[in-house]
Motif scaffolding. Structure first.
Motif, PDB file in Angstrom:
ATOM      1  N   ASN A  33      48.243  54.947  33.223  1.00  0.00           N
ATOM      2  CA  ASN A  33      48.564  53.743  33.992  1.00  0.00           C
ATOM      3  C   ASN A  33      47.937  52.498  33.391  1.00  0.00           C
ATOM      4  O   ASN A  33      48.555  51.434  33.378  1.00  0.00           O
ATOM      5  N   VAL A  34      46.723  52.611  32.893  1.00  0.00           N
ATOM      6  CA  VAL A  34      46.072  51.466  32.255  1.00  0.00           C
ATOM      7  C   VAL A  34      46.852  51.061  31.010  1.00  0.00           C
ATOM      8  O   VAL A  34      47.074  49.869  30.757  1.00  0.00           O
ATOM      9  N   GLU A  35      47.298  52.037  30.227  1.00  0.00           N
ATOM     10  CA  GLU A  35      48.108  51.721  29.047  1.00  0.00           C
ATOM     11  C   GLU A  35      49.402  51.030  29.454  1.00  0.00           C
ATOM     12  O   GLU A  35      49.848  50.089  28.797  1.00  0.00           O
ATOM     13  N   GLU A  36      50.002  51.502  30.542  1.00  0.00           N
ATOM     14  CA  GLU A  36      51.229  50.863  31.032  1.00  0.00           C
ATOM     15  C   GLU A  36      50.953  49.415  31.421  1.00  0.00           C
ATOM     16  O   GLU A  36      51.716  48.505  31.075  1.00  0.00           O
ATOM     17  N   LEU A  37      49.848  49.180  32.112  1.00  0.00           N
ATOM     18  CA  LEU A  37      49.505  47.809  32.514  1.00  0.00           C
ATOM     19  C   LEU A  37      49.266  46.920  31.296  1.00  0.00           C
ATOM     20  O   LEU A  37      49.663  45.761  31.283  1.00  0.00           O
ATOM     21  N   ARG A  38      48.623  47.476  30.278  1.00  0.00           N
ATOM     22  CA  ARG A  38      48.372  46.692  29.072  1.00  0.00           C
ATOM     23  C   ARG A  38      49.659  46.331  28.336  1.00  0.00           C
ATOM     24  O   ARG A  38      49.703  45.344  27.615  1.00  0.00           O
ATOM     25  N   SER A  39      50.698  47.137  28.502  1.00  0.00           N
ATOM     26  CA  SER A  39      51.936  46.897  27.764  1.00  0.00           C
ATOM     27  C   SER A  39      52.895  45.949  28.477  1.00  0.00           C
ATOM     28  O   SER A  39      53.940  45.602  27.935  1.00  0.00           O
ATOM     29  N   ILE A  40      52.553  45.493  29.681  1.00  0.00           N
ATOM     30  CA  ILE A  40      53.441  44.591  30.423  1.00  0.00           C
ATOM     31  C   ILE A  40      53.525  43.251  29.711  1.00  0.00           C
ATOM     32  O   ILE A  40      52.520  42.658  29.337  1.00  0.00           O
ATOM     33  N   GLU A  41      54.758  42.800  29.513  1.00  0.00           N
ATOM     34  CA  GLU A  41      55.031  41.495  28.919  1.00  0.00           C
ATOM     35  C   GLU A  41      56.004  40.750  29.813  1.00  0.00           C
ATOM     36  O   GLU A  41      56.843  41.367  30.464  1.00  0.00           O
ATOM     37  N   PHE A  90      53.272  34.750  34.559  1.00  0.00           N
ATOM     38  CA  PHE A  90      54.294  35.752  34.903  1.00  0.00           C
ATOM     39  C   PHE A  90      53.800  37.153  34.553  1.00  0.00           C
ATOM     40  O   PHE A  90      53.972  38.098  35.321  1.00  0.00           O
ATOM     41  N   ALA A  91      53.196  37.299  33.371  1.00  0.00           N
ATOM     42  CA  ALA A  91      52.720  38.616  32.930  1.00  0.00           C
ATOM     43  C   ALA A  91      51.565  39.102  33.805  1.00  0.00           C
ATOM     44  O   ALA A  91      51.517  40.273  34.188  1.00  0.00           O
ATOM     45  N   ARG A  92      50.630  38.211  34.147  1.00  0.00           N
ATOM     46  CA  ARG A  92      49.527  38.594  35.038  1.00  0.00           C
ATOM     47  C   ARG A  92      50.058  39.014  36.402  1.00  0.00           C
ATOM     48  O   ARG A  92      49.603  40.001  36.986  1.00  0.00           O
ATOM     49  N   ASP A  93      51.033  38.254  36.910  1.00  0.00           N
ATOM     50  CA  ASP A  93      51.619  38.586  38.212  1.00  0.00           C
ATOM     51  C   ASP A  93      52.289  39.956  38.171  1.00  0.00           C
ATOM     52  O   ASP A  93      52.127  40.768  39.088  1.00  0.00           O
ATOM     53  N   ALA A  94      53.044  40.221  37.094  1.00  0.00           N
ATOM     54  CA  ALA A  94      53.717  41.519  36.961  1.00  0.00           C
ATOM     55  C   ALA A  94      52.695  42.650  36.887  1.00  0.00           C
ATOM     56  O   ALA A  94      52.857  43.701  37.510  1.00  0.00           O
ATOM     57  N   ALA A  95      51.633  42.429  36.128  1.00  0.00           N
ATOM     58  CA  ALA A  95      50.590  43.457  36.002  1.00  0.00           C
ATOM     59  C   ALA A  95      49.872  43.668  37.330  1.00  0.00           C
ATOM     60  O   ALA A  95      49.571  44.813  37.707  1.00  0.00           O
ATOM     61  N   SER A  96      49.602  42.597  38.063  1.00  0.00           N
ATOM     62  CA  SER A  96      48.893  42.766  39.341  1.00  0.00           C
ATOM     63  C   SER A  96      49.785  43.467  40.367  1.00  0.00           C
ATOM     64  O   SER A  96      49.291  44.285  41.154  1.00  0.00           O
ATOM     65  N   ARG A  97      51.093  43.186  40.350  1.00  0.00           N
ATOM     66  CA  ARG A  97      52.000  43.900  41.271  1.00  0.00           C
ATOM     67  C   ARG A  97      52.032  45.388  40.927  1.00  0.00           C
ATOM     68  O   ARG A  97      51.973  46.234  41.813  1.00  0.00           O
ATOM     69  N   ARG A  98      52.117  45.708  39.636  1.00  0.00           N
ATOM     70  CA  ARG A  98      52.169  47.118  39.225  1.00  0.00           C
ATOM     71  C   ARG A  98      50.836  47.803  39.543  1.00  0.00           C
ATOM     72  O   ARG A  98      50.811  48.927  40.035  1.00  0.00           O
ATOM     73  N   ALA A  99      49.729  47.132  39.257  1.00  0.00           N
ATOM     74  CA  ALA A  99      48.412  47.710  39.551  1.00  0.00           C
ATOM     75  C   ALA A  99      48.255  47.935  41.048  1.00  0.00           C
ATOM     76  O   ALA A  99      47.709  48.959  41.476  1.00  0.00           O
ATOM     77  N   ALA A 100      48.748  47.008  41.857  1.00  0.00           N
ATOM     78  CA  ALA A 100      48.659  47.165  43.310  1.00  0.00           C
ATOM     79  C   ALA A 100      49.456  48.380  43.770  1.00  0.00           C
ATOM     80  O   ALA A 100      49.013  49.106  44.671  1.00  0.00           O
ATOM     81  N   SER A 101      50.611  48.616  43.141  1.00  0.00           N
ATOM     82  CA  SER A 101      51.399  49.782  43.538  1.00  0.00           C
ATOM     83  C   SER A 101      50.725  51.087  43.114  1.00  0.00           C
ATOM     84  O   SER A 101      50.914  52.117  43.740  1.00  0.00           O
ATOM     85  N   LEU A 102      49.930  51.038  42.056  1.00  0.00           N
ATOM     86  CA  LEU A 102      49.240  52.233  41.574  1.00  0.00           C
ATOM     87  C   LEU A 102      47.907  52.474  42.284  1.00  0.00           C
ATOM     88  O   LEU A 102      47.567  53.609  42.607  1.00  0.00           O
ATOM     89  N   PHE A 103      47.136  51.402  42.487  1.00  0.00           N
ATOM     90  CA  PHE A 103      45.754  51.550  42.940  1.00  0.00           C
ATOM     91  C   PHE A 103      45.468  50.927  44.308  1.00  0.00           C
ATOM     92  O   PHE A 103      44.370  51.063  44.818  1.00  0.00           O
TER      93      PHE A 103
END
Length: 121
Positions: A33-41, A90-103
């Protein structure tokens, strides 16, 4: 009596092994999941469409595309700065939404991603 102790010890050992395996699985999933978050663009386009910027959630600029019609360098500088900031957000927002869904929303990682965006805005 000895059999009863052996049975309880075996049960405890089995529970411990199960907990260790669950912890390993959680660790492996977290790594993925961390790798996925790092790859968000995410990509942002300037309001007049003269430039397009792609950034990742860590703020790195991945790509910059400019329209061939651009001639004014001062205007370009302003467009780039604004569009880069937008792509990064935009990228930070996308990563925070994905992280929120995971954690979960109260995760320290989610809170950090969200606070990074506010601090730079």
């Amino acid at each position: 009596m000895t059999d009863d102790i052996d049975i309880r010890l075996e049960a405890a050992r089995a529970r411990l092994e199960s907990q260790i395996e669950a912890a390993r699985a959680t660790r492996d999933a977290l790594g993925r999941n961390v790798e996925e978050l790092r790859s968000i663009e995410s990509t942002a386009r300037s309001s007049v469409g003269d430039c397009e910027v792609t950034a990742n959630a860590q703020g790195a600029i991945i790509r910059v595309k400019l329209a061939s019609r651009i001639r004014d360098s001062q205007a370009l500088e302003v467009l780039l700065v604004e569009t880069i900031a937008q792509a990064q957000q935009f990228a930070r927002d996308a990563a925070s939404r994905r992280a929120a869904s995971l954690f979960g929303d109260s995760s320290p990682l989610v809170m950090q991603l969200r606070s990074d965006g506010r601090a730079e805005a």
